[in-house]
Enzyme design. Structure first.
Site, PDB file in Angstrom:
ATOM      1  N   LYS A  33      -9.318   1.335   0.574  1.00 54.95           N
ATOM      2  CA  LYS A  33      -7.511  -0.448  -0.021  1.00 54.95           C
ATOM      3  C   LYS A  33      -7.208   0.088   1.696  1.00 54.95           C
ATOM      4  CE  LYS A  33      -5.662   4.350  -1.186  1.00 54.95           C
ATOM      5  NZ  LYS A  33      -4.894   5.998  -2.304  1.00 54.95           N
ATOM      6  N   ARG A 129       3.658  10.774 -11.120  1.00 55.73           N
ATOM      7  CA  ARG A 129       3.940   9.733 -10.203  1.00 55.73           C
ATOM      8  C   ARG A 129       3.012   8.012 -11.351  1.00 55.73           C
ATOM      9  NH1 ARG A 129       0.541   8.524  -5.000  1.00 55.73           N
ATOM     10  NH2 ARG A 129      -0.891   8.228  -6.319  1.00 55.73           N
ATOM     11  N   TYR A 255      13.366   5.215  27.473  1.00 52.11           N
ATOM     12  CA  TYR A 255      14.199   4.702  27.405  1.00 52.11           C
ATOM     13  C   TYR A 255      15.400   5.597  27.259  1.00 52.11           C
ATOM     14  CZ  TYR A 255      12.695   0.268  26.925  1.00 52.11           C
ATOM     15  OH  TYR A 255      12.977  -1.514  27.090  1.00 52.11           O
ATOM     16  N   MET A 303       7.545  -0.306  22.913  1.00 57.35           N
ATOM     17  CA  MET A 303       7.083  -0.730  21.948  1.00 57.35           C
ATOM     18  C   MET A 303       5.765  -1.849  22.169  1.00 57.35           C
ATOM     19  SD  MET A 303       8.302  -5.086  20.925  1.00 57.35           S
ATOM     20  CE  MET A 303       9.587  -4.815  20.098  1.00 57.35           C
TER      21      MET A 303
HETATM   22  C1  PLP Z   1      -6.116   6.568  -2.159  1.00 58.69           C
HETATM   23  C2  PLP Z   1      -6.911   7.186  -3.020  1.00 58.69           C
HETATM   24  C3  PLP Z   1      -7.812   7.818  -2.771  1.00 58.69           C
HETATM   25  C4  PLP Z   1      -8.181   8.226  -1.114  1.00 58.69           C
HETATM   26  O1  PLP Z   1      -7.403   9.547  -0.831  1.00 58.69           O
HETATM   27  P1  PLP Z   1      -8.004  10.934   0.218  1.00 58.69           P
HETATM   28  O2  PLP Z   1      -7.001  11.823   0.732  1.00 58.69           O
HETATM   29  O3  PLP Z   1      -7.701   9.552   1.208  1.00 58.69           O
HETATM   30  O4  PLP Z   1      -9.402  10.373   0.291  1.00 58.69           O
HETATM   31  C5  PLP Z   1      -8.123   8.365  -3.940  1.00 58.69           C
HETATM   32  N1  PLP Z   1      -7.960   8.757  -5.330  1.00 58.69           N
HETATM   33  C6  PLP Z   1      -6.600   7.174  -5.294  1.00 58.69           C
HETATM   34  C7  PLP Z   1      -6.222   7.721  -6.648  1.00 58.69           C
HETATM   35  C8  PLP Z   1      -6.246   6.953  -4.452  1.00 58.69           C
HETATM   36  O5  PLP Z   1      -5.396   6.652  -4.539  1.00 58.69           O
END
Ligand code: PLP
Length: 359
Positions: A33, A129, A255, A303
């Site tokens: 993702k 969640r 800065y 930046m």
């Molecule tokens: C993003 C995600 C993962 C991967 O988690 P990592 O800690 O990056 O290995 C696994 N399961 C779900 C449901 C996620 O949203």
């Protein structure tokens, strides 16, 4: 050409994927993702194509990008669909789909899909969640089965505290459901794969793990960890020194004059800044490597540029290679210094070209 770039080592990615699978004994969905945590989802998926059991992404837009690039095999939508209309595309492209909430279940009931969907049914085992409450979980499972539109159902949950190594709570509610429903199971993300290899006694072949961060070679832990130390960093972000000046003690740098030279200081200016995703909050002292030698960031990150201490590196100068994070300076160390996590260090990367070393 501006010298800032990110080198992506696809062999390291494959190594880390294999480590996830071998250390868990389970099948592994490569979590790619958010553009593979900044590493480029299509290239990462292609590099894993012949070994991955499947992929996981956050939404259908990300999944479609993979299919359009010719990626075959299972792709799981980790939050399922956001609108019922997506179900037609899910059916057409054979995406796997998390169901975490009642309206999604009802949308499947009402939908006109015919091909049996593969659903990963999510339990809220304490993160609070998303996911079904443990008391509603079995009911949701049965209701999904009764739709006649669902083939396989995988039991799934996600830990809220998997990165706390001393917090190996067994997920009792989940365990009860697993025993009652006797289906495939998926619980573990990277910290749980690395941290709790022996926690789950059920046959591992019936199991799916979901490695994300560890694929990219970063440890989720703030302490030394034997298995995590076998990971190989995939991304190296590097740039060059574009200017050097020597300043006497008492002179400020950058800065706000936040850094003041404690001694005569050789300051190197690096073509890298927060617009590239380098954390703006990284303080003086954050590690960087110049021509392979460790030194420190000094002053505020701006930046497009940042400044480093070259006082003890007399051979370094304009044109010297600077590693911001990679195989020598770990992204997790930069993250710790900047009070963030390696996940965010990777995901924030932008503007710099990604250059791949092929498999
Ligand atoms: C993003 C995600 C993962 C991967 O988690 P990592 O800690 O990056 O290995 C696994 N399961 C779900 C449901 C996620 O949203």
């Amino acid at each position: 050409m501006r010298p800032a770039r990110a080198l992506i080592d696809l062999n390291a990615l494959r190594h880390n994927y294999q480590l996830a699978r071998e250390s868990s004994g389970a099948r592994a969905l490569a979590v790619i993702k958010a553009d593979a945590y900044g590493h480029g989802a299509v290239r990462c998926a292609q590099a894993l194509q012949d070994i991955a059991d499947g992929y996981a992404v956050a939404c259908i837009e990300e999944a479609l990008q993979l299919r359009e690039a010719g990626i075959r095999g299972p792709i799981l939508l980790l939050e399922g669909f956001f609108e019922a209309e997506e179900l037609a595309l899910i059916e057409q492209h054979e995406f796997w789909c998390v169901v975490h909430t009642q309206w999604q279940l009802e949308a499947i009931e009402r939908s006109s899909v015919k091909a049996p969907l593969t659903v990963w049914l999510k339990m809220d085992s304490g993160m609070h969640r998303v996911g079904f409450h443990p008391e509603q979980y079995e009911g949701a499972y049965k209701r999904l089965q009764a739709t006649g539109k669902v083939g396989k159902i995988v039991l799934m949950s996600h830990f809220s505290r998997a990165d706390e190594l001393d917090c190996a709570r067994s997920e009792e509610a989940f365990e009860q459901a697993r025993q009652a429903l006797n289906a495939e199971v998926s619980l573990r993300n990277s910290p749980a794969i690395l941290g709790w290899p022996q926690l789950f006694p059920q046959p591992q072949s019936n199991n799916w793990v979901r490695p994300g961060l560890m694929l990219y070679g970063a440890t989720p832990f703030e302490v030394e960890h034997a298995l995590a130390s076998q990971l190989q960093p995939v991304m190296t972000v590097e740039s060059k020194i574009i200017s050097v000046r020597e300043l006497p003690a008492g002179e400020p740098v950058g800065y706000g004059g936040k850094f003041v030279c404690e001694r005569t200081t050789r300051v190197g200016v690096v073509a890298m800044g927060y617009a590239d995703g380098y954390p703006r909050h990284a303080p003086t002292g954050t590690p960087v490597a110049v021509d392979g030698q460790l030194t420190r960031l000094i002053g505020r990150v701006s930046m497009d540029m940042l400044t480093v201490d070259l006082t003890d590196l007399p051979d370094a100068g304009v044109g010297s290679r600077v590693e911001l994070w990679g195989k020598q300076v770990l992204a997790s160390d930069v993250a710790m210094s900047a009070q963030t996590i390696p996940y965010q260090i990777f995901c924030n990367l932008r503007r710099v070209p990604l250059l791949y070393t092929d498999v």
